[in-house]
Motif scaffolding. Sequence first.
Motif, mmCIF file in Angstrom:
data_model
loop_
_atom_site.group_PDB
_atom_site.id
_atom_site.type_symbol
_atom_site.label_atom_id
_atom_site.label_comp_id
_atom_site.label_asym_id
_atom_site.label_seq_id
_atom_site.Cartn_x
_atom_site.Cartn_y
_atom_site.Cartn_z
ATOM 1 N N GLN A 1 -6.451 3.389 2.330
ATOM 2 C CA GLN A 1 -5.217 3.604 3.041
ATOM 3 C C GLN A 1 -5.358 4.671 4.121
ATOM 4 O OE1 GLN A 1 -2.031 4.207 0.365
ATOM 5 N NE2 GLN A 1 -0.605 4.857 1.923
ATOM 6 N N ARG A 2 -6.100 5.713 3.882
ATOM 7 C CA ARG A 2 -6.052 6.867 4.754
ATOM 8 C C ARG A 2 -7.125 6.890 5.832
ATOM 9 N NH1 ARG A 2 -1.577 9.826 4.759
ATOM 10 N NH2 ARG A 2 -2.544 11.854 4.667
ATOM 11 N N ARG A 3 -8.118 6.031 5.759
ATOM 12 C CA ARG A 3 -9.190 6.100 6.740
ATOM 13 C C ARG A 3 -8.728 5.507 8.069
ATOM 14 N NH1 ARG A 3 -13.849 2.945 4.724
ATOM 15 N NH2 ARG A 3 -13.290 3.924 2.774
ATOM 16 N N TYR A 4 -8.957 6.229 9.173
ATOM 17 C CA TYR A 4 -8.471 5.798 10.484
ATOM 18 C C TYR A 4 -8.977 4.399 10.858
ATOM 19 C CZ TYR A 4 -8.510 5.298 15.522
ATOM 20 O OH TYR A 4 -8.376 4.810 16.782
ATOM 21 N N GLY A 5 -8.052 3.581 11.329
ATOM 22 C CA GLY A 5 -8.409 2.241 11.787
ATOM 23 C C GLY A 5 -8.646 1.268 10.653
ATOM 24 N N LYS A 6 -8.523 1.746 9.412
ATOM 25 C CA LYS A 6 -8.806 0.881 8.266
ATOM 26 C C LYS A 6 -7.654 -0.097 8.064
ATOM 27 C CE LYS A 6 -11.500 -0.255 4.887
ATOM 28 N NZ LYS A 6 -12.864 -0.747 5.137
ATOM 29 N N THR A 7 -7.994 -1.324 7.903
ATOM 30 C CA THR A 7 -6.976 -2.332 7.647
ATOM 31 C C THR A 7 -7.631 -3.538 6.995
ATOM 32 O OG1 THR A 7 -5.278 -3.737 8.658
ATOM 33 C CG2 THR A 7 -7.256 -3.344 9.971
ATOM 34 N N GLN A 8 -6.821 -4.295 6.274
ATOM 35 C CA GLN A 8 -7.308 -5.548 5.709
ATOM 36 C C GLN A 8 -6.993 -6.700 6.650
ATOM 37 O OE1 GLN A 8 -8.914 -5.991 2.802
ATOM 38 N NE2 GLN A 8 -8.853 -3.877 2.099
ATOM 39 N N LYS B 1 0.802 -1.233 0.000
ATOM 40 C CA LYS B 1 0.000 0.000 0.000
ATOM 41 C C LYS B 1 0.829 1.276 0.000
ATOM 42 C CE LYS B 1 -4.444 -1.431 1.782
ATOM 43 N NZ LYS B 1 -4.267 -2.880 1.662
ATOM 44 N N THR B 2 2.078 1.176 0.438
ATOM 45 C CA THR B 2 2.896 2.387 0.562
ATOM 46 C C THR B 2 3.370 2.904 -0.797
ATOM 47 O OG1 THR B 2 3.582 1.696 2.748
ATOM 48 C CG2 THR B 2 5.016 3.278 1.660
ATOM 49 N N PHE B 3 3.414 2.028 -1.780
ATOM 50 C CA PHE B 3 3.995 2.401 -3.070
ATOM 51 C C PHE B 3 2.918 2.465 -4.160
ATOM 52 C CE2 PHE B 3 7.210 -0.069 -0.669
ATOM 53 C CZ PHE B 3 7.997 1.014 -0.319
ATOM 54 N N PRO B 4 3.152 3.322 -5.178
ATOM 55 C CA PRO B 4 2.145 3.453 -6.246
ATOM 56 C C PRO B 4 1.926 2.117 -6.972
ATOM 57 C CG PRO B 4 3.859 5.136 -6.416
ATOM 58 C CD PRO B 4 4.319 4.169 -5.392
ATOM 59 N N ILE B 5 0.677 1.813 -7.264
ATOM 60 C CA ILE B 5 0.374 0.577 -7.977
ATOM 61 C C ILE B 5 0.650 0.776 -9.469
ATOM 62 C CG2 ILE B 5 -1.436 -1.086 -8.555
ATOM 63 C CD1 ILE B 5 -2.912 -0.213 -6.026
ATOM 64 N N ILE B 6 1.383 -0.169 -10.036
ATOM 65 C CA ILE B 6 1.558 -0.158 -11.501
ATOM 66 C C ILE B 6 0.363 -0.905 -12.099
ATOM 67 C CG2 ILE B 6 2.967 -0.944 -13.444
ATOM 68 C CD1 ILE B 6 5.430 -0.610 -11.625
ATOM 69 N N ARG B 7 0.210 -2.139 -11.665
ATOM 70 C CA ARG B 7 -0.999 -2.888 -12.049
ATOM 71 C C ARG B 7 -1.125 -4.141 -11.188
ATOM 72 N NH1 ARG B 7 -1.862 -5.548 -17.769
ATOM 73 N NH2 ARG B 7 -2.097 -7.446 -16.537
ATOM 74 N N ASP B 8 -2.328 -4.450 -10.802
ATOM 75 C CA ASP B 8 -2.623 -5.652 -10.011
ATOM 76 C C ASP B 8 -1.735 -5.720 -8.757
ATOM 77 O OD1 ASP B 8 -4.413 -6.129 -12.033
ATOM 78 O OD2 ASP B 8 -3.130 -7.582 -13.058
ATOM 79 N N LEU B 9 -0.851 -6.727 -8.683
ATOM 80 C CA LEU B 9 -0.039 -6.899 -7.483
ATOM 81 C C LEU B 9 1.352 -6.282 -7.619
ATOM 82 C CD1 LEU B 9 -1.022 -10.587 -6.607
ATOM 83 C CD2 LEU B 9 -2.012 -8.455 -5.754
ATOM 84 N N VAL B 10 1.571 -5.554 -8.684
ATOM 85 C CA VAL B 10 2.903 -4.988 -8.931
ATOM 86 C C VAL B 10 2.913 -3.507 -8.577
ATOM 87 C CG1 VAL B 10 4.695 -4.563 -10.660
ATOM 88 C CG2 VAL B 10 3.325 -6.661 -10.761
ATOM 89 N N THR B 11 3.855 -3.120 -7.718
ATOM 90 C CA THR B 11 3.970 -1.714 -7.327
ATOM 91 C C THR B 11 5.292 -1.131 -7.800
ATOM 92 O OG1 THR B 11 4.830 -2.457 -5.203
ATOM 93 C CG2 THR B 11 2.496 -1.857 -5.270
ATOM 94 N N ASP B 12 5.327 0.195 -7.830
ATOM 95 C CA ASP B 12 6.538 0.911 -8.241
ATOM 96 C C ASP B 12 7.355 1.223 -6.982
ATOM 97 O OD1 ASP B 12 8.469 2.586 -9.116
ATOM 98 O OD2 ASP B 12 7.119 4.191 -9.779
ATOM 99 N N VAL B 13 8.408 0.461 -6.754
ATOM 100 C CA VAL B 13 9.207 0.654 -5.539
ATOM 101 C C VAL B 13 10.450 1.509 -5.815
ATOM 102 C CG1 VAL B 13 8.410 -1.474 -4.426
ATOM 103 C CG2 VAL B 13 10.423 -1.545 -5.916
#
Lengths: 247, 256
Positions: free
Chosen positions: B8-15, A90-102
């Motif tokens: 991502q930004r909503r408080y307490g939100k998690t999967q 979640k911290t990194f921009p999504i490129i597509r599906d499960l792949v992110t731009d790290v």
Amino acid sequence: MPKAHLKVWRGDDSGQYVEYDVEYEEGMVVLDVVHRLQATQAGDLAIRWNCKAGKCGSCSAEINGKPKLQCMTRMGTFIDGETITIAPLKTFPIIRDLVTDVSWNYRVAETMPELKLSGPDASGHRRMQQIDIDREQEFRKCIECYICQDVCHVIRDHPENQGNFAGPRFFVQLANVAMHPLDQNPKSATVAHGFGLDYCNITKCCTDVCPEGIHITDNAIIPLKERRVDEYYDPIRAIGRKLFGKK
Amino acid sequence: MAQATDIQRRYGKTQRVDRWWIEPALFGGGLLAFVIYSTVSALILGNSWHFEAGPYLSPFFEPLIKPGWVPEWISPAVFILWAPLGFRTTCYYYRRTYYRSFFMSPPGCAVTEPAKSYSGESKFPFILQNAHRLFLYVALVFIPILWYGALKAFWLDGEGLGVGVGSLILTANAFLLMMYTLSCHSLRHLIGGGLDCFSCSNYTRTRRKAWDILSLANEHHKGWAWASLISVGLADLYVHLVANGVLTDLNTWSNF
């Protein structure tokens, strides 16, 4: 053959979760099941992977909300019938599906101080003893999966800090330089402000998720913070330096 | 951007599907209970709730400092408790615990926190966490003081050497508080962690051995932190209950 109920993120930032049922066999890991999904139902599913042995750090994802390596997460750890959510970091921009731009991590890596080794001894060698480097060897286990970077709330919840904060993976690298027995960098290269060490509030999430079991907080971040205390916040050490002229 | 960013930004939100909230609730509740108990016992009740019974002195008051100029309504514990309060507040383990439980920063790993901005320990007041080293120096002074209090609990004036339940409780408490201090990250650094070369001399080799031993204790710093927190609270409660006639201490002395 049992079936896994998967909820997989599809698309980019504006994508959505798509649910699939995929057959699996005993002994499989999540990455095996995702590969089977790709082979049987979602041929266009994007996923980054390489070694399938927990050593390349490519297949990082968030499985049921926890950052993990897909190749090291056994299907046997889930309850029968449990929905398994697989999302990109979640911290990194999504490129597509499960792949992110790290690539942000690569840019941070460029700012790290390099080891400056002292010169060779009279025999022409640089020598280190094992007791001086076994502490460093823990740091060298890092596989750069960036799971610790992903879970760190300093940048996960506050992306605006990405310009001021290197993140746990790079604190491990800084500790590696700072504690190296032959390194000649000035202390300011590793403990001074600039890498955002003081943004870390020791919540230890990085240690909790590290697939290599590196004690990131206890053995890298806190020792770096303590070295900073030596330099800037300990009056007794400061008096000692004044009196004896030692570090 | 909409969906992923909102998640991502909503408080307490998690999967996360595990009960991630149990740990911060449990540890936060434990800390809060101790803070309330110690404030009431040592500071609010202070002199009005007896804290000395025979050879026993509550660890909240050890060593007993009662200058004549201090009004009766001020508890002698104020001269003592600032030290453990500072040491524990700035402790790396407790920081983790209360940042999670009380500041929700973050409430759990991979759980969204409520704060809109974050500067960690780079600004006031949290930059003061760097004072942990200073509180460590003070805590080291308290180790022999606590052991003195524990050993004193085996000696009743007029009767001499003996042993009671209180003596054993105060001894166990002194041991646990000592282990909490010795397992401190800052002490581990001072003893050997700050060295880059362990093999350079006999002195640094010795420090490396000491660092190895303290590292073993440090791996269980969380355990020592909780064991010593509970023991100091129980020791205080026991001495108070004996001193105020609620409990009778089992011991080998005839007149206590």
